[in-house]
Design an enzyme around this catalytic site. Sequence first.
Site, PDB file in Angstrom:
ATOM      1  NE  ARG A 189     -10.065  29.406 -37.075  1.00 37.13           N
ATOM      2  CZ  ARG A 189     -10.329  30.528 -36.523  1.00 37.13           C
ATOM      3  NH1 ARG A 189     -11.334  31.221 -36.978  1.00 37.13           N
ATOM      4  NH2 ARG A 189      -9.843  30.694 -35.338  1.00 37.13           N
ATOM      5  CE  LYS A 247      29.767  26.263 -57.864  1.00 41.95           C
ATOM      6  NZ  LYS A 247      30.151  24.914 -57.696  1.00 41.95           N
TER       7      LYS A 247
HETATM    8  C1  UD1 Z   1      -9.575  36.480 -30.514  1.00 43.83           C
HETATM    9  C2  UD1 Z   1     -10.418  37.253 -29.420  1.00 43.83           C
HETATM   10  C3  UD1 Z   1     -11.359  38.129 -30.228  1.00 43.83           C
HETATM   11  C4  UD1 Z   1     -10.628  39.139 -31.352  1.00 43.83           C
HETATM   12  C5  UD1 Z   1      -9.667  38.268 -32.166  1.00 43.83           C
HETATM   13  C6  UD1 Z   1      -8.737  39.459 -32.801  1.00 43.83           C
HETATM   14  C7  UD1 Z   1     -10.155  35.758 -27.475  1.00 43.83           C
HETATM   15  C8  UD1 Z   1     -11.167  34.898 -26.619  1.00 43.83           C
HETATM   16  N1  UD1 Z   1     -11.034  36.398 -28.743  1.00 43.83           N
HETATM   17  O1  UD1 Z   1      -9.997  35.639 -31.361  1.00 43.83           O
HETATM   18  O2  UD1 Z   1     -12.159  38.717 -29.219  1.00 43.83           O
HETATM   19  O3  UD1 Z   1     -11.616  39.920 -31.755  1.00 43.83           O
HETATM   20  O4  UD1 Z   1      -8.746  37.452 -31.534  1.00 43.83           O
HETATM   21  O5  UD1 Z   1      -7.947  39.002 -33.634  1.00 43.83           O
HETATM   22  O6  UD1 Z   1      -9.359  36.039 -27.081  1.00 43.83           O
HETATM   23  N2  UD1 Z   1      -3.757  30.765 -28.086  1.00 43.83           N
HETATM   24  C9  UD1 Z   1      -3.135  30.441 -27.309  1.00 43.83           C
HETATM   25  N3  UD1 Z   1      -3.588  29.368 -26.335  1.00 43.83           N
HETATM   26  C10 UD1 Z   1      -5.034  28.920 -26.508  1.00 43.83           C
HETATM   27  C11 UD1 Z   1      -5.977  29.408 -27.508  1.00 43.83           C
HETATM   28  C12 UD1 Z   1      -5.133  30.411 -28.388  1.00 43.83           C
HETATM   29  O7  UD1 Z   1      -1.927  30.526 -27.048  1.00 43.83           O
HETATM   30  O8  UD1 Z   1      -5.132  28.137 -25.717  1.00 43.83           O
HETATM   31  C13 UD1 Z   1      -3.075  31.824 -28.923  1.00 43.83           C
HETATM   32  C14 UD1 Z   1      -3.432  31.537 -30.586  1.00 43.83           C
HETATM   33  O9  UD1 Z   1      -2.097  30.807 -30.733  1.00 43.83           O
HETATM   34  C15 UD1 Z   1      -3.467  32.652 -31.395  1.00 43.83           C
HETATM   35  C16 UD1 Z   1      -4.119  33.776 -30.149  1.00 43.83           C
HETATM   36  O10 UD1 Z   1      -3.893  33.117 -28.978  1.00 43.83           O
HETATM   37  O11 UD1 Z   1      -2.176  33.341 -31.694  1.00 43.83           O
HETATM   38  C17 UD1 Z   1      -5.635  34.160 -30.742  1.00 43.83           C
HETATM   39  O12 UD1 Z   1      -6.296  32.817 -30.862  1.00 43.83           O
HETATM   40  P1  UD1 Z   1      -7.440  32.683 -31.965  1.00 43.83           P
HETATM   41  O13 UD1 Z   1      -8.162  31.310 -31.595  1.00 43.83           O
HETATM   42  O14 UD1 Z   1      -6.770  33.140 -33.091  1.00 43.83           O
HETATM   43  O15 UD1 Z   1      -8.660  33.932 -31.303  1.00 43.83           O
HETATM   44  P2  UD1 Z   1      -9.529  34.439 -32.381  1.00 43.83           P
HETATM   45  O16 UD1 Z   1     -10.575  33.356 -32.681  1.00 43.83           O
HETATM   46  O17 UD1 Z   1      -9.038  35.045 -33.589  1.00 43.83           O
HETATM   47 CA    CA Z   2      -7.093  35.048 -34.570  1.00 40.89          CA
END
Ligand code: UD1
Ligand code: CA
Length: 461
Positions: free
Chosen positions: A14, A347
């Site tokens: 995003r 400089k």
């Molecule tokens: C997540 C939480 C949600 C919470 C929110 C808070 C989950 C399923 N959901 O949602 O409950 O309210 O954060 O901010 O955890 N990442 C990995 N590997 C993956 C997928 C993600 O390392 O396969 C990492 C991403 O780089 C990121 C973090 O996990 O830093 C969170 O992922 P993101 O997709 O931002 O989760 P949210 O949709 O924000």
């Molecule tokens: Ca997030």
Amino acid sequence: MNIGVILAAGLGKRMNSKRHKVVHEVCGKPMIAHIVSEMQAVGFDRLFVVVGRLESQVRDVLGDEVSYIRQEEQLGTGHAVQQVIPYLPDNGITVVLYGDCPLVRREEIARLMETAEKEKATSLMTAVLPDPYSYGRIIRSATGAVTQIVEEKDATLDQRLITEVNTGIYAFWTPSLRAALPRLTSDNAQGELLLTDCVKYINQDGGRVVPVIVKDADDIANVNDRVQLSVVEQKMRRRIILRHMQAGVTVIDPATTYIEADVLIGRDTVIWPGSYLKGLTSVGEDCVIGPNARLENAIIKDEAIVDSSVIVDSTVDSLSHVGPFAYIRPGSFIGQDVKIGDFVEIKNSTIGNGTKVSHLAYVGDSDVGASVNIGCGVVTVNYDGYQKHRTVIEDGSFVGSNVNLIAPVTVGKEGYVATGSTITDDVADGSFAIARERQTTKPAYAAKLRERLRQKDGHRG
Ligand code: UD1
Ligand code: CA
């Protein structure tokens, strides 16, 4: 043994960026570096970062401050933590958080861990938000424990009304986490292995998940897109300025002052509006900065004044006065009680104590001694189109206005260069050098000249 895990394998689609989400800067510092600083302050036996695509960008930022674990395919936050299973100890606490929550505070992480330790259970940081949209919702039991986290996409209409949300900051009781992780399934709207489902399995195993409500909900803001990035930037900026004000710095107008995360400022310094303090800048006590100063990796010592000027990768010693409208470029050292005035560019040069460069001068690749006077319009001619050369101006010298010093060249101690000279040869200690046309004056010739010019004008007309 307590370990910390930061998830940073997801790309952050995003953001619409070529750069990994967690390396985007907030107040001049990559998001993930803020989080690592906070985690290090709490103190862990080991700190892991789970990386995947664009891993090298994360490594470039964090270097060997942390241990890296690779998640080859991004199959969800639960899958990311599964990669850590081989490194999980048999006891203690495992703090997991996400690389996109740069406002998280060390005190709050510590408080979460204290609860886990006291309760000998997993604790989960939650927040109550007026608009809980997009966050996982917290389902509590009658006793107040968390029984489940339901993601936005899986939530029923009733569950969506819940305003208590998952912050994504967990202090897992490590044995419970080890037992829960292998049981995750992708049976959910996102088709991913969700870390949030561990809560359900911990409950099934008879464990408890104790909620800890964050004191300030601003701290848990996460960044998924550039709009949220700007929101977090504003919050962090306010927080940094507040910290400096509380520590004794006067900030005349916080709304127009930008101070990056790692900047240091001494007591009783005053920052006027429109100033931007970047990078590893450090400002001493009793300084006056701005209005409209940009300091980038600048070291400004006590009681210095920087007015409407730019200083990059350089030092200004105490009691010196820079500006208005000066530009001090990388590699410069300005001594004590120096005056660098308007429209002066310095400089890669050293300027000795008590020296004055008051107006309209260029001093580049030069070593200027103490108590030197550099006149208006002086230029050190340092570049011949191929190479840069140095100019040396020793202690106590006087360089008159509009002098060109063609480098390499030296003006010795107490030397005197007459105004308007173009100096190509060294000037020995105590010598006077003049290098300009002698003046011709024709008495009473002005009127004749005017008459001649008038006639020419008439012919033309
Ligand atoms: C997540 C939480 C949600 C919470 C929110 C808070 C989950 C399923 N959901 O949602 O409950 O309210 O954060 O901010 O955890 N990442 C990995 N590997 C993956 C997928 C993600 O390392 O396969 C990492 C991403 O780089 C990121 C973090 O996990 O830093 C969170 O992922 P993101 O997709 O931002 O989760 P949210 O949709 O924000
Ligand atoms: Ca997030």
